[in-house]
Design an enzyme around this catalytic site. Structure first.
Site, PDB file in Angstrom:
ATOM      1  N   ARG A 144     -13.681  -7.243 -10.632  1.00  0.00           N
ATOM      2  CA  ARG A 144     -13.825  -6.592  -9.316  1.00  0.00           C
ATOM      3  C   ARG A 144     -14.717  -5.348  -9.401  1.00  0.00           C
ATOM      4  NH1 ARG A 144      -8.362  -6.702  -6.144  1.00  0.00           N
ATOM      5  NH2 ARG A 144      -9.803  -6.239  -4.449  1.00  0.00           N
TER       6      ARG A 144
ATOM      7  N   SER B 115       0.837  -1.213   0.000  1.00  0.00           N
ATOM      8  CA  SER B 115       0.000   0.000   0.000  1.00  0.00           C
ATOM      9  C   SER B 115       0.865   1.253   0.000  1.00  0.00           C
ATOM     10  CB  SER B 115      -0.894   0.014   1.242  1.00  0.00           C
ATOM     11  OG  SER B 115      -1.797  -1.059   1.205  1.00  0.00           O
TER      12      SER B 115
ATOM     13  N   GLY C  55      -5.954  -4.072  -7.811  1.00  0.00           N
ATOM     14  CA  GLY C  55      -7.139  -3.276  -7.476  1.00  0.00           C
ATOM     15  C   GLY C  55      -6.764  -1.916  -6.902  1.00  0.00           C
TER      16      GLY C  55
ATOM     17  N   ARG D  28       1.486   4.305  -3.039  1.00  0.00           N
ATOM     18  CA  ARG D  28       1.262   5.726  -2.758  1.00  0.00           C
ATOM     19  C   ARG D  28       2.539   6.541  -2.947  1.00  0.00           C
ATOM     20  NH1 ARG D  28      -2.423   2.454  -0.440  1.00  0.00           N
ATOM     21  NH2 ARG D  28      -4.416   3.274   0.317  1.00  0.00           N
TER      22      ARG D  28
ATOM     23  N   SER E 186     -13.518   0.899   3.294  1.00  0.00           N
ATOM     24  CA  SER E 186     -12.538   0.642   2.236  1.00  0.00           C
ATOM     25  C   SER E 186     -11.525   1.777   2.139  1.00  0.00           C
ATOM     26  CB  SER E 186     -13.240   0.482   0.884  1.00  0.00           C
ATOM     27  OG  SER E 186     -12.281   0.552  -0.156  1.00  0.00           O
TER      28      SER E 186
ATOM     29  N   GLN F 201      -9.315   1.891  -0.138  1.00  0.00           N
ATOM     30  CA  GLN F 201      -9.134   2.218  -1.557  1.00  0.00           C
ATOM     31  C   GLN F 201     -10.144   3.273  -1.988  1.00  0.00           C
ATOM     32  OE1 GLN F 201      -9.224  -1.491  -3.715  1.00  0.00           O
ATOM     33  NE2 GLN F 201      -7.197  -2.084  -2.991  1.00  0.00           N
TER      34      GLN F 201
ATOM     35  N   LYS G 252     -12.268  -9.697  -3.072  1.00  0.00           N
ATOM     36  CA  LYS G 252     -10.819  -9.466  -3.155  1.00  0.00           C
ATOM     37  C   LYS G 252     -10.284 -10.119  -4.438  1.00  0.00           C
ATOM     38  CE  LYS G 252     -10.432  -7.008   0.533  1.00  0.00           C
ATOM     39  NZ  LYS G 252     -10.098  -5.581   0.382  1.00  0.00           N
TER      40      LYS G 252
ATOM     41  N   ASP H 190      -6.624  -8.125   4.785  1.00  0.00           N
ATOM     42  CA  ASP H 190      -5.865  -8.964   3.847  1.00  0.00           C
ATOM     43  C   ASP H 190      -5.290 -10.212   4.516  1.00  0.00           C
ATOM     44  OD1 ASP H 190      -6.377  -7.259   1.755  1.00  0.00           O
ATOM     45  OD2 ASP H 190      -4.531  -6.125   2.001  1.00  0.00           O
TER      46      ASP H 190
HETATM   47  C1  S3P Z   1      -5.644  -1.403   0.169  1.00  0.00           C
HETATM   48  C2  S3P Z   1      -6.865  -1.453   0.769  1.00  0.00           C
HETATM   49  C3  S3P Z   1      -7.603  -2.712   1.001  1.00  0.00           C
HETATM   50  C4  S3P Z   1      -6.697  -3.931   0.863  1.00  0.00           C
HETATM   51  C5  S3P Z   1      -5.816  -3.852  -0.342  1.00  0.00           C
HETATM   52  C6  S3P Z   1      -4.932  -2.628  -0.281  1.00  0.00           C
HETATM   53  C7  S3P Z   1      -4.991  -0.098  -0.028  1.00  0.00           C
HETATM   54  O1  S3P Z   1      -8.641  -2.812   0.043  1.00  0.00           O
HETATM   55  O2  S3P Z   1      -7.478  -5.108   0.791  1.00  0.00           O
HETATM   56  O3  S3P Z   1      -4.991  -4.995  -0.437  1.00  0.00           O
HETATM   57  O4  S3P Z   1      -3.790  -0.057  -0.327  1.00  0.00           O
HETATM   58  O5  S3P Z   1      -5.675   0.932   0.138  1.00  0.00           O
HETATM   59  P1  S3P Z   1     -10.143  -2.244   0.314  1.00  0.00           P
HETATM   60  O6  S3P Z   1     -10.053  -0.784   0.376  1.00  0.00           O
HETATM   61  O7  S3P Z   1     -10.922  -2.718  -0.877  1.00  0.00           O
HETATM   62  O8  S3P Z   1     -10.562  -2.897   1.599  1.00  0.00           O
END
Ligand code: S3P
Length: 442
Positions: free
Chosen positions: A130, A30, A102, A34, A175, A177, A350, A323
């Site tokens: 997804r 993550s 994703g 970023r 979430s 994300q 996921k 995760d």
């Molecule tokens: C992530 C957020 C999570 C996680 C993914 C990484 C991120 O997803 O499962 O592996 O880096 O913001 P969700 O926001 O869909 O829960």
């Protein structure tokens, strides 16, 4: 097969073993995503160390290169990003291909919605299934023009040149994300963009924005940014990924005689659900040498084998360990008594349907695992020998590799090529730590 390449990988894990030594797992996925995104939009040169050289992060890096950002590396975890400023991205000459990632697609959709050019984003078979409505709905409320397939899945077509405006958005699901997507769009929107989360989720975007000098305001479960600011380049030291460390934490907890130290692991409070849950199950985890690196707390984690007991997993821990459930299900299969997970329906969307795929794999190994719409009930016992299908899901492949430590015979795991999306070098590191694992290209 879930990835588009013709060859794939089978894992053959021999039964038995224990985990020992000091190891450092690769960088946080993550934070690595970023670092490229914010580094690209900053003014000046951002130096990243500890960058995860996995396929997902490379997909993000290549997307920014395709939009004209000069990026050196990665080499040994070092990346140098020559930021182009908030308005310096260029139109890519082809669709952005984001593989299995994703995070790349959802975070980029927020940034792309605010650019002066059109962009199309696509992914592999798994990413193409997804749900993207969770980002396209609120982005449209901000004034974005973005198309998906009729079922709300990729490819995403984002129309450039739109004027975005801030919104006050209450997310229907926890979430990071979605939150991050909207905050990134909010950097370009007129006025204030606020996102309220139903439960705390990982806050790396907020922390890193602050690290790049962008003001972020948090009030309870709401986080807000004002549009029109600037990012100033910085140095980023990416800690080891607690999600990758999880496989070794679980392996050491279940395999008699194990004693392992995982070095420099990120222990951001929004990511430590796995530590909290394993401790509730009776695991012997010790955090040593707690310190801060680049705005994120880190520690070395020592794990010794212990007797685990089944628990009812507290629902507030679910987003903090989202995760980690494939590995936690393996821990539950080795615990005495029943483990009950509820409130985790997000696991169904996921990289695979992690409730069904894990239940199928555990059952194939003789474990009493019953999937429910939002979780699983697992009665601990013996793990048998057999073959399981990871469905191209990296975390499922690595979780079943750890199960072999306590299995009655070898475990074969199919469709494992995507382990490279988050954990390049997993097989070598696992063997060094005490697993007997072979990867066979088929
Ligand atoms: C992530 C957020 C999570 C996680 C993914 C990484 C991120 O997803 O499962 O592996 O880096 O913001 P969700 O926001 O869909 O829960």
């Amino acid at each position: 097969m879930s990835n588009s390449s013709e060859s794939n990988v089978i894992f053959r894990a021999a039964a038995g073993g224990k985990l020992q030594g000091h190891i450092r797992v690769p960088g946080d996925k993550s934070i690595s995503h970023r670092s490229i995104m914010l580094g690209s939009l900053a003014e000046g040169v951002t130096e990243v160390s500890g960058f995860l050289e996995g396929e997902d992060n490379i997909a993000t890096l290549e997307a920014f290169r395709a939009m004209g950002v000069q990026i050196e590396g990665p080499a040994d975890g070092r990346v140098t990003v020559h930021g182009v400023g908030m308005h310096g991205l260029k139109a890519p000459t082809r669709p952005l291909y984001l593989g299995n990632s994703g995070t790349s697609m959802r975070l980029l959709s927020g940034l792309m919605a605010a650019q002066p050019f059109d962009v199309e984003m696509s992914g592999d078979a798994s990413l193409s299934k997804r749900p993207m409505k969770r980002v396209t709905d609120p982005l449209r409320l901000m004034g974005a023009v973005v198309e998906t397939t009729a079922t709300g899945t990729p490819p995403l077509k984002v129309k450039g040149g739109q004027k975005l405006h801030g919104i006050d958005y209450v997310m229907p699901m926890a979430s990071a994300q979605v939150k991050s997507c909207l905050l990134l769009a909010g950097l370009y929107a007129a006025g204030t963009t606020c996102v309220t989360e139903p439960a705390p989720t990982r806050d790396h975007t907020e922390r890193m924005l602050a690290g790049f000098g962008y003001p972020v305001e948090r009030r309870g479960n709401t986080v807000c940014v004002q549009g029109g600011g600037r990012l100033t380049a910085t140095k980023i030291d990416v800690p080891a990924d607690i999600s990758s460390a999880t496989f070794f934490m679980v392996g050491a907890a279940i395999a008699a005689g194990s004693d392992i130290v995982l070095e420099h692991v990120g222990i951001n409070p929004t990511r430590i659900g796995v530590i909290n849950i394993l401790r509730l199950m009776g695991a012997d985890l010790e955090l040593r040498n707690e310190r801060e690196a680049g705005g994120e707390p880190v520690a070395d984690i020592r794990v010794r084998a212990s007797k685990l007991k089944g628990i009812r997993i507290p629902e507030e821990q679910v987003p903090l360990a989202i995760d980690e459930f494939p590995a936690l299900f393996v821990a539950a299969a080795c615990a005495e008594g029943e483990t009950v997970l509820t409130g985790a329906e997000e696991l169904r969307v996921k990289e695979s349907d992690r409730i069904q795929v894990m239940a199928d794999g555990l059952v194939a190994l003789g474990v009493d695992a019953r999937p429910t719409p939002d979780g699983m009930i697992i009665r601990g016992g013996r793990i048998g020998s057999g073959q399981v299908d990871s469905h191209g899901d990296h975390r499922i492949a690595m979780s079943f590799a750890m199960a072999a430590l306590v299995a009655s015979g070898p475990i074969t795991i199919t469709d494992c090529a995507n382990v490279n999306t988050s954990f390049p070098g997993f097989v070598a590191l696992a063997n060094r730590a005490g697993l007997t694992l072979q990867a066979e290209i088929v």
